[in-house]
Design an enzyme around this catalytic site. Structure first.
Site: not given
Ligand SMILES: Cc1ncc(COP(=O)(O)O)c(C=O)c1O
Length: 386
Positions: A49, A102, A174
């Protein structure tokens, strides 16, 4: 080492196999034996973990690719965002988030962190005056995603990082849509980069995973504590598969970017397409910023099919080669209908205000033959009027 070498070899000395395996083994063990109490942790691992050799090799590789000082892998991209927010925010804090991100990032803010009296402002972070106006004494994070899911809106990473630094706010980016092959937010001044490794790093629709890469060790240690405490670390098997996918990242992306550009050009000025969103198109807002901050414009595009909700759905349903599946960044070309799928959590008004109209289609371009993809798109468009 250059990027395409690093994606295969970076950190290889961490492969601690007795037999010299080319691929690090999947260290499928909860626990690691200590020679004595006094030698506790001498070999570096105790409990999976906290850390695990297979996961740690992936972390080393991602750290080097993003040019950070530490990386942590998580069970999903959302787990990475959750842990970063959890480690940095406390009750009464304020966060600025780009208006287009997202759908899961909206959801985690509004459905989870808002209940701890943390406030979120979703604003147009392409306007520096709007960012400056939104900053409060308690603002702790500016969170951006560029190009943004699903309309590919572009935000200026250097400009936002400079504003963040001037106000002692962390800039969290992101970088899922671009990967470090196309864009390096830390080198433009960001503090933390987040990825859903589910997407381009895996590249083959096999695993869900996430990572966060940090510019400074102190924040890395803080979030590592959160991950160990909450237990949302990646599994060794996922890390192993992600390491294999990662080896071809640059090759896949080169092909994917070329084909995405071709499809975007084809659909631009197409008689049944209302609008195309692709940062590589010269008339796309943010095109110049994309040229300045990214090596190429990525493999995602979006377009509005002329018509209503049903037209959008019908177009997605009638594709034969492109798959209607909720992922992106894989070798297969995937489409989604954001109003029903990835951004279904938003209200109709919220979606409209950021350009997610009812017949918007998001396409993640894979590595198939471009002509086959164009034929598939054309046959589905033709079926709308049949
Ligand atoms: C730009 C972006 N960030 C984060 C995520 C979340 O990732 P996960 O689906 O691996 O949790 C996504 C999922 O589609 C995404 O498109």
């Amino acid at each position: 080492m250059k990027f395409s070498t690093k994606q295969i070899h970076a950190g290889r000395e961490k492969n601690i196999s007795l037999y010299g395996d080319v691929n690090i083994p999947i260290h499928q063990s909860t626990s690691f034996v200590h020679d004595s109490v006094d030698q506790y942790l001498e070999k570096g691992f105790s409990y999976s973990r906290t850390s695990n050799p297979t996961i740690e090799l992936l972390e080393e590789r991602l750290k080097q690719l993003e040019e950070g000082s530490g990386a942590l892998c998580f069970s999903t991209g959302m787990a990475a965002i959750h842990s970063v927010f959890d480690g940095i925010l406390k009750t009464g804090d304020h966060v600025i988030i780009s208006d287009v991100v997202y759908g899961g990032t909206y959801r985690i803010s509004k459905a989870i962190f808002a209940k701890y009296d943390i406030e979120f402002s979703f604003i147009d972070t392409s306007k520096s005056e709007d960012i400056k106006k939104a900053i409060r004494p308690n603002t702790k994070i500016i969170f951006t995603e560029t190009p943004a899911n699903p309309t590919l809106k572009i935000y200026d990473l250097k400009l936002i990082s400079d504003i963040s630094k001037n106000h002692q706010i962390l800039h969290v980016v992101d970088n899922t849509f671009m990967t470090p092959y196309l864009q390096n937010p830390l080198s433009l001044g960001a503090d933390i980069v987040i990825h859903s490794t589910t997407k381009f790093f895996d590249g083959h629709n096999m695993t869900t995973g996430g990572c966060a890469v940090f510019s400074d060790k102190e924040t890395f240690e803080r979030i590592k504590f959160i991950r160990n405490t909450s237990g949302n670390i990646m599994s060794p098997f996922t890390a192993f598969l992600t390491l294999q996918g990662l080896k071809t990242l640059s090759l896949r992306l080169e092909r994917q970017c070329l084909t995405a550009h071709l499809i975007a050009e084809h659909l631009n000025n197409h008689k049944v397409i209302e609008r195309v969103f692709y940062p590589g198109l010269e008339d796309f807002p943010g095109h110049q910023i994309s040229c300045n901050q990214s090596r190429d414009h990525g493999s995602l595009l979006a377009f509005i099919v002329k018509g209503d909700l049903n037209t959008g759905k019908k177009f997605a349903d009638n594709l034969k080669l492109c798959l209607l599946a909720e992922n992106l960044g894989s070798v297969e070309t995937l489409v989604t209908h954001p109003a029903s799928m990835t951004h279904g959590y938003l209200t109709q008004d919220e979606r409209q205000s950021i350009g997610i109209t009812d017949s918007l289609i998001r396409m993640s371009v894979g590595i198939e033959d471009p002509e086959d993809l164009l034929n598939d798109i054309e046959q589905s468009l033709a079926s709308l009027h049949g």
